[in-house]
Design a protein around this motif. Structure first.
Motif, PDB file in Angstrom:
ATOM      1  N   MET A 191       0.819  -1.179   0.000  1.00 43.33           N
ATOM      2  CA  MET A 191       0.000   0.000   0.000  1.00 43.33           C
ATOM      3  C   MET A 191       0.868   1.250   0.000  1.00 43.33           C
ATOM      4  SD  MET A 191      -3.108  -0.876   2.562  1.00 43.33           S
ATOM      5  CE  MET A 191      -3.426  -2.561   2.968  1.00 43.33           C
ATOM      6  N   THR A 192       1.883   1.265  -0.860  1.00 45.80           N
ATOM      7  CA  THR A 192       2.829   2.362  -0.782  1.00 45.80           C
ATOM      8  C   THR A 192       2.839   3.282  -1.993  1.00 45.80           C
ATOM      9  OG1 THR A 192       4.553   0.933  -1.653  1.00 45.80           O
ATOM     10  CG2 THR A 192       4.360   1.069   0.741  1.00 45.80           C
ATOM     11  N   ALA A 193       2.464   2.802  -3.143  1.00 45.73           N
ATOM     12  CA  ALA A 193       2.549   3.638  -4.339  1.00 45.73           C
ATOM     13  C   ALA A 193       1.231   4.359  -4.584  1.00 45.73           C
ATOM     14  CB  ALA A 193       2.887   2.787  -5.560  1.00 45.73           C
ATOM     15  N   THR A 194       1.323   5.621  -4.962  1.00 41.39           N
ATOM     16  CA  THR A 194       0.109   6.312  -5.360  1.00 41.39           C
ATOM     17  C   THR A 194      -0.305   5.782  -6.725  1.00 41.39           C
ATOM     18  OG1 THR A 194       1.349   8.135  -6.313  1.00 41.39           O
ATOM     19  CG2 THR A 194       0.583   8.407  -4.034  1.00 41.39           C
ATOM     20  N   ILE A 195      -1.538   6.008  -7.085  1.00 43.35           N
ATOM     21  CA  ILE A 195      -2.063   5.387  -8.292  1.00 43.35           C
ATOM     22  C   ILE A 195      -2.100   6.307  -9.494  1.00 43.35           C
ATOM     23  CG2 ILE A 195      -3.420   3.676  -7.075  1.00 43.35           C
ATOM     24  CD1 ILE A 195      -5.842   5.517  -7.471  1.00 43.35           C
ATOM     25  N   GLY A 196      -1.637   7.492  -9.344  1.00 42.91           N
ATOM     26  CA  GLY A 196      -1.707   8.373 -10.500  1.00 42.91           C
ATOM     27  C   GLY A 196      -0.770   9.538 -10.348  1.00 42.91           C
ATOM     28  N   GLY A 197      -1.294  10.708 -10.550  1.00 45.56           N
ATOM     29  CA  GLY A 197      -0.480  11.892 -10.609  1.00 45.56           C
ATOM     30  C   GLY A 197      -0.143  12.531  -9.291  1.00 45.56           C
ATOM     31  N   GLY A 198      -0.444  11.888  -8.170  1.00 45.26           N
ATOM     32  CA  GLY A 198      -0.074  12.445  -6.884  1.00 45.26           C
ATOM     33  C   GLY A 198      -1.247  13.084  -6.184  1.00 45.26           C
ATOM     34  N   PRO A 199      -0.979  14.020  -5.270  1.00 47.74           N
ATOM     35  CA  PRO A 199      -2.017  14.581  -4.426  1.00 47.74           C
ATOM     36  C   PRO A 199      -3.194  15.206  -5.177  1.00 47.74           C
ATOM     37  CG  PRO A 199       0.123  15.146  -3.568  1.00 47.74           C
ATOM     38  CD  PRO A 199       0.347  14.487  -4.893  1.00 47.74           C
ATOM     39  N   GLY A 200      -2.979  15.699  -6.375  1.00 52.64           N
ATOM     40  CA  GLY A 200      -4.076  16.297  -7.125  1.00 52.64           C
ATOM     41  C   GLY A 200      -4.908  15.296  -7.895  1.00 52.64           C
ATOM     42  N   ASP A 201      -4.544  14.020  -7.844  1.00 53.38           N
ATOM     43  CA  ASP A 201      -5.241  12.976  -8.588  1.00 53.38           C
ATOM     44  C   ASP A 201      -6.515  12.584  -7.853  1.00 53.38           C
ATOM     45  OD1 ASP A 201      -5.899  10.960 -10.354  1.00 53.38           O
ATOM     46  OD2 ASP A 201      -4.535   9.513  -9.453  1.00 53.38           O
ATOM     47  N   THR A 202      -7.585  13.291  -8.160  1.00 48.67           N
ATOM     48  CA  THR A 202      -8.866  13.046  -7.527  1.00 48.67           C
ATOM     49  C   THR A 202      -9.930  13.027  -8.601  1.00 48.67           C
ATOM     50  OG1 THR A 202      -8.156  14.127  -5.493  1.00 48.67           O
ATOM     51  CG2 THR A 202     -10.522  13.966  -5.853  1.00 48.67           C
ATOM     52  N   GLY A 203     -10.795  12.023  -8.540  1.00 50.75           N
ATOM     53  CA  GLY A 203     -11.882  11.981  -9.505  1.00 50.75           C
ATOM     54  C   GLY A 203     -12.459  10.603  -9.682  1.00 50.75           C
ATOM     55  N   VAL A 204     -13.311  10.505 -10.705  1.00 50.53           N
ATOM     56  CA  VAL A 204     -13.954   9.250 -11.078  1.00 50.53           C
ATOM     57  C   VAL A 204     -13.426   8.863 -12.450  1.00 50.53           C
ATOM     58  CG1 VAL A 204     -16.149   8.120 -11.577  1.00 50.53           C
ATOM     59  CG2 VAL A 204     -16.007   9.810  -9.731  1.00 50.53           C
ATOM     60  N   PHE A 205     -12.947   7.633 -12.538  1.00 50.92           N
ATOM     61  CA  PHE A 205     -12.361   7.134 -13.778  1.00 50.92           C
ATOM     62  C   PHE A 205     -13.007   5.797 -14.099  1.00 50.92           C
ATOM     63  CE2 PHE A 205      -9.380   9.666 -11.400  1.00 50.92           C
ATOM     64  CZ  PHE A 205      -8.850  10.529 -12.345  1.00 50.92           C
ATOM     65  N   GLY A 206     -13.148   5.502 -15.372  1.00 48.09           N
ATOM     66  CA  GLY A 206     -13.734   4.212 -15.697  1.00 48.09           C
ATOM     67  C   GLY A 206     -13.631   3.867 -17.160  1.00 48.09           C
ATOM     68  N   ARG A 207     -13.680   2.561 -17.414  1.00 45.86           N
ATOM     69  CA  ARG A 207     -13.688   2.029 -18.772  1.00 45.86           C
ATOM     70  C   ARG A 207     -14.546   0.778 -18.818  1.00 45.86           C
ATOM     71  NH1 ARG A 207      -7.330   1.621 -20.027  1.00 45.86           N
ATOM     72  NH2 ARG A 207      -6.859   3.815 -19.745  1.00 45.86           N
ATOM     73  N   GLN A 208     -15.081   0.545 -19.988  1.00 44.51           N
ATOM     74  CA  GLN A 208     -15.820  -0.679 -20.265  1.00 44.51           C
ATOM     75  C   GLN A 208     -14.823  -1.761 -20.663  1.00 44.51           C
ATOM     76  OE1 GLN A 208     -19.248  -0.437 -19.989  1.00 44.51           O
ATOM     77  NE2 GLN A 208     -19.464  -2.644 -20.247  1.00 44.51           N
ATOM     78  N   TYR A 209     -15.024  -2.991 -20.161  1.00 44.88           N
ATOM     79  CA  TYR A 209     -14.131  -4.105 -20.476  1.00 44.88           C
ATOM     80  C   TYR A 209     -14.945  -5.300 -20.953  1.00 44.88           C
ATOM     81  CZ  TYR A 209     -10.553  -1.461 -18.007  1.00 44.88           C
ATOM     82  OH  TYR A 209      -9.687  -0.492 -17.609  1.00 44.88           O
ATOM     83  N   ASP A 210     -14.673  -5.737 -22.172  1.00 45.54           N
ATOM     84  CA  ASP A 210     -15.366  -6.893 -22.727  1.00 45.54           C
ATOM     85  C   ASP A 210     -15.096  -8.158 -21.928  1.00 45.54           C
ATOM     86  OD1 ASP A 210     -16.445  -5.305 -24.736  1.00 45.54           O
ATOM     87  OD2 ASP A 210     -14.889  -5.844 -26.196  1.00 45.54           O
ATOM     88  N   ALA A 211     -13.924  -8.286 -21.344  1.00 45.38           N
ATOM     89  CA  ALA A 211     -13.534  -9.507 -20.620  1.00 45.38           C
ATOM     90  C   ALA A 211     -14.468  -9.816 -19.459  1.00 45.38           C
ATOM     91  CB  ALA A 211     -12.103  -9.389 -20.121  1.00 45.38           C
ATOM     92  N   ASP A 236     -17.606  -8.074 -19.347  1.00 46.37           N
ATOM     93  CA  ASP A 236     -18.906  -7.599 -19.812  1.00 46.37           C
ATOM     94  C   ASP A 236     -19.487  -6.529 -18.888  1.00 46.37           C
ATOM     95  OD1 ASP A 236     -20.936  -7.526 -21.697  1.00 46.37           O
ATOM     96  OD2 ASP A 236     -22.176  -8.957 -20.582  1.00 46.37           O
ATOM     97  N   ARG A 237     -18.592  -5.704 -18.366  1.00 45.16           N
ATOM     98  CA  ARG A 237     -18.953  -4.607 -17.470  1.00 45.16           C
ATOM     99  C   ARG A 237     -17.883  -3.536 -17.548  1.00 45.16           C
ATOM    100  NH1 ARG A 237     -22.495  -5.331 -12.394  1.00 45.16           N
ATOM    101  NH2 ARG A 237     -23.566  -7.239 -12.903  1.00 45.16           N
ATOM    102  N   ALA A 238     -18.147  -2.475 -16.855  1.00 45.89           N
ATOM    103  CA  ALA A 238     -17.152  -1.425 -16.698  1.00 45.89           C
ATOM    104  C   ALA A 238     -16.447  -1.611 -15.360  1.00 45.89           C
ATOM    105  CB  ALA A 238     -17.818  -0.055 -16.742  1.00 45.89           C
ATOM    106  N   VAL A 239     -15.291  -0.996 -15.250  1.00 47.00           N
ATOM    107  CA  VAL A 239     -14.617  -0.854 -13.969  1.00 47.00           C
ATOM    108  C   VAL A 239     -14.557   0.642 -13.711  1.00 47.00           C
ATOM    109  CG1 VAL A 239     -12.466  -1.155 -12.674  1.00 47.00           C
ATOM    110  CG2 VAL A 239     -13.259  -2.963 -14.221  1.00 47.00           C
ATOM    111  N   GLU A 240     -15.064   1.036 -12.556  1.00 46.97           N
ATOM    112  CA  GLU A 240     -15.074   2.448 -12.174  1.00 46.97           C
ATOM    113  C   GLU A 240     -14.221   2.622 -10.926  1.00 46.97           C
ATOM    114  OE1 GLU A 240     -18.888   4.530 -12.255  1.00 46.97           O
ATOM    115  OE2 GLU A 240     -18.362   5.330 -10.278  1.00 46.97           O
TER     116      GLU A 240
END
Length: 163
Positions: free
Chosen positions: A1-21, A23-27
């Protein structure tokens, strides 16, 4: 649980994509560079941004690349006993599964022979705010936050045997 997942402290929001594998999205929901939620909606909200490094990793994972997401920093806001259960679940390796009793044994302060402790573990799995990163699909005989059709597909991708 040590690495941030994006651009750092300003990385806030809702992200998502549809995945055929699956048959749903990941948000994903993020705040200050930490993952705060993962869900599997049938359709994405219109304001979900499709560009995020963790979504790229999810894509690779769903294509069969081994990834345990252990370096993804999460911000879990659940009661302490449930947090401990989820930390134990996070330690179940890619491609393996355990039953709920084993999760309780792995969790300090809980006893797998106590109904209340088993109930706590089950509640933690159902309330898991970050499934996939806390892989509740790897826990047998307990319902997690991952929808069962998605969980079954994730187990297939990882080669997890259900027995």
């Amino acid at each position: 649980m040590t690495a941030t997942i994006g651009g750092g402290p300003g990385d806030t929001g809702v992200f998502g994509r549809q995945y055929d594998a699956i048959d749903r999205a990941v948000e994903l929901g993020t705040a200050s560079g930490r993952l705060i939620s993962v869900s599997f909606p049938e359709t994405l909200p219109s304001d979900a941004d499709g560009e995020h490094p963790l979504l790229d990793r999810v894509h690779e994972y769903l294509d069969g690349a081994e990834d345990d997401f252990a370096d993804v920093e999460v911000a879990i806001t659940v009661p302490t006993d449930q947090r401990s259960v989820l930390e134990s679940v996070r330690n179940v390796p890619y491609g393996e599964s355990v039953d709920i009793e084993r999760i309780v044994k792995m969790t300090g302060g809980l006893d797998h022979e106590e109904d209340e402790d088993l109930r706590t573990a089950r509640e933690a799995l159902r309330a898991n705010p970050v499934p996939l990163v806390v892989p509740d699909h790897r826990v047998r005989n307990a319902e997690g936050a991952t929808p069962e059709t998605v969980a079954a597909r994730l187990r297939d991708i990882e080669g997890v045997r259900s027995v």
